[in-house]
Motif scaffolding. Structure first.
Motif, mmCIF file in Angstrom:
data_model
loop_
_atom_site.group_PDB
_atom_site.id
_atom_site.type_symbol
_atom_site.label_atom_id
_atom_site.label_comp_id
_atom_site.label_asym_id
_atom_site.label_seq_id
_atom_site.Cartn_x
_atom_site.Cartn_y
_atom_site.Cartn_z
ATOM 1 N N GLU A 150 77.858 32.027 -6.994
ATOM 2 C CA GLU A 150 77.173 33.134 -7.641
ATOM 3 C C GLU A 150 78.175 34.212 -8.002
ATOM 4 O OE1 GLU A 150 74.549 35.953 -5.459
ATOM 5 O OE2 GLU A 150 72.951 35.097 -6.698
ATOM 6 N N GLY A 151 78.072 34.732 -9.197
ATOM 7 C CA GLY A 151 78.966 35.791 -9.641
ATOM 8 C C GLY A 151 78.169 37.001 -10.091
ATOM 9 N N ARG A 152 78.880 38.085 -10.304
ATOM 10 C CA ARG A 152 78.237 39.299 -10.794
ATOM 11 C C ARG A 152 78.993 39.813 -12.010
ATOM 12 N NH1 ARG A 152 80.657 44.084 -8.993
ATOM 13 N NH2 ARG A 152 82.401 43.786 -7.564
ATOM 14 N N PRO A 154 88.334 25.776 -17.933
ATOM 15 C CA PRO A 154 86.980 25.919 -18.486
ATOM 16 C C PRO A 154 85.953 26.127 -17.382
ATOM 17 C CG PRO A 154 87.637 23.613 -18.498
ATOM 18 C CD PRO A 154 88.849 24.389 -18.058
ATOM 19 N N GLY A 155 84.888 26.815 -17.727
ATOM 20 C CA GLY A 155 83.811 27.064 -16.783
ATOM 21 C C GLY A 155 82.489 27.185 -17.501
ATOM 22 N N GLU A 156 81.457 27.417 -16.713
ATOM 23 C CA GLU A 156 80.108 27.554 -17.256
ATOM 24 C C GLU A 156 79.410 28.700 -16.547
ATOM 25 O OE1 GLU A 156 77.091 24.185 -18.405
ATOM 26 O OE2 GLU A 156 76.706 24.767 -16.324
ATOM 27 N N ILE A 157 78.756 29.556 -17.319
ATOM 28 C CA ILE A 157 78.025 30.702 -16.796
ATOM 29 C C ILE A 157 76.570 30.539 -17.192
ATOM 30 C CG2 ILE A 157 77.868 33.210 -16.761
ATOM 31 C CD1 ILE A 157 80.781 33.256 -17.797
ATOM 32 N N SER A 158 75.676 30.711 -16.254
ATOM 33 C CA SER A 158 74.255 30.527 -16.540
ATOM 34 C C SER A 158 73.446 31.637 -15.887
ATOM 35 C CB SER A 158 73.772 29.160 -16.044
ATOM 36 O OG SER A 158 73.976 29.029 -14.646
ATOM 37 N N GLY A 159 72.317 31.937 -16.522
ATOM 38 C CA GLY A 159 71.413 32.959 -16.028
ATOM 39 C C GLY A 159 70.387 33.293 -17.081
ATOM 40 N N ASN A 160 69.251 33.811 -16.644
ATOM 41 C CA ASN A 160 68.164 34.154 -17.576
ATOM 42 C C ASN A 160 67.724 32.949 -18.402
ATOM 43 O OD1 ASN A 160 68.452 36.811 -16.666
ATOM 44 N ND2 ASN A 160 69.821 37.361 -18.350
ATOM 45 N N ARG A 206 72.714 29.177 -20.815
ATOM 46 C CA ARG A 206 74.039 28.758 -20.371
ATOM 47 C C ARG A 206 75.071 29.178 -21.413
ATOM 48 N NH1 ARG A 206 73.996 24.993 -16.177
ATOM 49 N NH2 ARG A 206 71.930 24.199 -15.648
ATOM 50 N N TRP A 207 76.237 29.613 -20.931
ATOM 51 C CA TRP A 207 77.306 30.029 -21.826
ATOM 52 C C TRP A 207 78.617 29.418 -21.358
ATOM 53 C CZ3 TRP A 207 74.246 33.733 -19.242
ATOM 54 C CH2 TRP A 207 73.213 34.273 -19.996
ATOM 55 N N LYS A 208 79.467 29.085 -22.308
ATOM 56 C CA LYS A 208 80.791 28.587 -21.976
ATOM 57 C C LYS A 208 81.672 29.756 -21.549
ATOM 58 C CE LYS A 208 80.806 24.633 -25.142
ATOM 59 N NZ LYS A 208 81.509 23.990 -26.289
ATOM 60 N N GLY A 209 82.530 29.475 -20.595
ATOM 61 C CA GLY A 209 83.439 30.508 -20.108
ATOM 62 C C GLY A 209 84.793 29.909 -19.765
ATOM 63 N N GLU A 210 85.709 30.746 -19.410
ATOM 64 C CA GLU A 210 87.026 30.303 -18.961
ATOM 65 C C GLU A 210 87.587 31.327 -17.977
ATOM 66 O OE1 GLU A 210 89.838 32.041 -22.575
ATOM 67 O OE2 GLU A 210 89.399 29.898 -22.477
ATOM 68 N N GLN A 236 74.930 42.496 -12.654
ATOM 69 C CA GLN A 236 73.881 41.475 -12.776
ATOM 70 C C GLN A 236 74.382 40.161 -12.179
ATOM 71 O OE1 GLN A 236 72.471 40.945 -16.761
ATOM 72 N NE2 GLN A 236 71.295 39.106 -16.280
ATOM 73 N N ARG A 237 73.513 39.447 -11.464
ATOM 74 C CA ARG A 237 73.880 38.198 -10.807
ATOM 75 C C ARG A 237 73.708 37.016 -11.755
ATOM 76 N NH1 ARG A 237 76.866 39.105 -6.246
ATOM 77 N NH2 ARG A 237 76.073 40.970 -5.213
ATOM 78 N N LEU A 238 74.744 36.177 -11.842
ATOM 79 C CA LEU A 238 74.719 34.974 -12.670
ATOM 80 C C LEU A 238 75.323 33.814 -11.879
ATOM 81 C CD1 LEU A 238 75.993 36.429 -16.078
ATOM 82 C CD2 LEU A 238 73.628 35.946 -15.445
ATOM 83 N N SER A 239 74.954 32.603 -12.262
ATOM 84 C CA SER A 239 75.526 31.407 -11.640
ATOM 85 C C SER A 239 76.798 31.018 -12.393
ATOM 86 C CB SER A 239 74.525 30.254 -11.658
ATOM 87 O OG SER A 239 73.378 30.579 -10.888
ATOM 88 N N VAL A 240 77.810 30.638 -11.633
ATOM 89 C CA VAL A 240 79.119 30.338 -12.217
ATOM 90 C C VAL A 240 79.585 28.973 -11.708
ATOM 91 C CG1 VAL A 240 81.495 31.113 -12.489
ATOM 92 C CG2 VAL A 240 79.670 32.783 -12.251
#
Length: 425
Positions: free
Chosen positions: A76-78, A297-303, A306-310, A341-345
């Motif tokens: 979990e990330g913020r 590479p990573g993935e961010i999700s919430g609400n 899903r969004w691509k991240g790095e 805000q809390r998001l899944s990473v």
């Protein structure tokens, strides 16, 4: 008097033996044993050779197979601002706050003012020194022009004296040739001309030297004025910075002081959050942090999205066995995100195709990956294994297990470390 005690001897009667019934019972028992031996001899042998028996309902089994192995870190990330500058007082004094926490601000907007009498008075004094230095320069320039004019006049007079002496020598020479004067007069005229030439050379030399000296004096005054002007410019910059301006577009984060508070130089005043560049910060276990690198590479999700991240950065500091890592959005930043805000990473560390692996379970941690229980024909047998890369779902098998083996991945603590355990249905 004899008193007799009555017993049951009169009621007991011996029964005749029944040899036939006993023989039939023994024969039936032997037949049952033979039948069990024929039908379940292997099962009985397993029961005799096993160290314990555990119900299969208390175990979790998985089959070794070929499957993709994805190693990643999830948590979990913020949401945090990529830029969150803290503004400091450039001078000591009383601070007047012009904004409140959470107010939207624009780049260059004045957020607070610091009233510093000391700095203001110093600026006024140095500006006065600039005026004095400018007057000194003007005086030096006037004096230089005056002395230059005097030197030029002296030079011109010496030149005229030389010309006069030269003309007098010419007249005396003509008079001597005509017999109208004595030779002594000619020699005196020659001496006068020599003195006039020497005076002219000295006047010319003095003019050059004095001119250079005056020019250096003027340059020194100019340098003093320029130095004083630089000092005033720096003080003007410091006074201008007493008006604390926002370096970015965003909103006011935290106020570290109350309004009308007297602060010292370099005291924290407030922070500004740049909402145009947001990142997601997560805590990663130290063991995984060694493999994290910026750019992964990573993935961010919430609400529900899903969004691509790095990975943008990994902190070099370990706190309580964890390391802070930040991810930025690979594409356009999503809207309506809020600070903290809390998001899944999820960060992808490695991906391998068609790896001999088994579902990950508690046996990986309980045994340290050194052994596993393989179930075959109702018996769980302890077997030495060698495991490789591990993901959240599967673990790579390097040695000790074969394709299709059924492995106890959870509940092996019920075996108490036994080498063979009967698994009952």
């Amino acid at each position: 008097m004899n008193i007799g005690i009555r017993d049951t001897s009169e009621q007991d009667r011996p029964l005749p033996p029944k040899p036939r019934r006993t023989r039939l019972l023994v024969a039936g028992l032997v037949g049952a044993l033979l039948l069990l031996g024929l039908l379940g001899g292997g099962r009985i042998q397993q029961m005799l050779t096993s160290n314990a028996a555990v119900s299969v309902s208390r175990l979790s089994l998985a089959t070794v197979g070929m499957a993709p192995l994805t190693r990643d870190v999830a948590g979990e990330g913020r949401v945090v601002a990529a830029q969150s500058p803290t503004l400091f007082a450039q001078g000591g004094g009383s601070v007047t706050l012009l904004v409140k926490a959470g107010d939207p601000v624009k780049r260059g907007q004045v957020l607070a003012r610091v009233d510093s009498p000391e700095l203001t008075n110093r600026l006024a004094q140095e500006r006065s020194n600039v005026d004095a230095a400018r007057a000194e320069l003007a005086r030096a320039e006037v004096e230089a022009r005056q002395q230059a004019a005097a030197l030029q006049s002296a030079f011109e007079n010496a030149r005229i004296d030389q010309q006069t002496a030269q003309n007098d020598l010419a007249r005396q020479t003509q008079a001597l040739e005509a017999g109208a004067t004595a030779r002594m007069q000619v020699e005196r005229a020659q001496d006068t001309l020599a003195k006039a030439k020497l005076a002219l050379d000295q006047a010319q030399s003095m003019r050059g030297l004095k001119t250079d000296s005056l020019r250096l004096d003027v340059q020194a005054k100019q340098s003093a004025l320029a130095r004083q002007q630089l000092l005033v410019a720096d003080l003007e910059r410091q006074v201008a910075e007493l008006q604390v301006r926002s370096p970015v577009d965003g909103q006011v984060g935290q106020l570290f002081i109350a309004d009308r508070t007297n602060v010292a130089r370099d005291a924290r005043l407030l922070s500004v959050i740049d909402l145009s560049a947001l990142e997601v910060q997560m805590q990663v276990a130290e063991s995984f942090a060694r493999e994290l690198q910026p750019g992964m590479p990573g993935e961010i999700s919430g609400n529900g999205q899903r969004w691509k991240g790095e990975v943008s950065s990994v902190s070099p500091e370990v706190v309580n066995g964890e390391v802070s890592a930040r991810l930025r959005f690979a594409d356009a930043q999503p809207e309506q995100l809020r600070q903290n805000q809390r998001l899944s990473v999820r960060v992808l560390l490695d991906r391998r195709e068609q790896v001999l692996s088994v579902a990950r379970g508690s046996f990986v941690d309980e045994s340290g990956g050194s052994y596993a229980y393989v179930v075959r024909d109702g018996v769980a047998e302890k077997r030495a294994v060698k495991l490789g890369a591990r993901s959240l779902e599967r673990v790579e098998v390097l040695a000790g297990l074969r394709l299709g083996d059924r492995v106890v991945i959870s509940g092996a603590d019920n075996f108490k470390g036994a080498d063979r355990v009967l698994v009952a249905d």
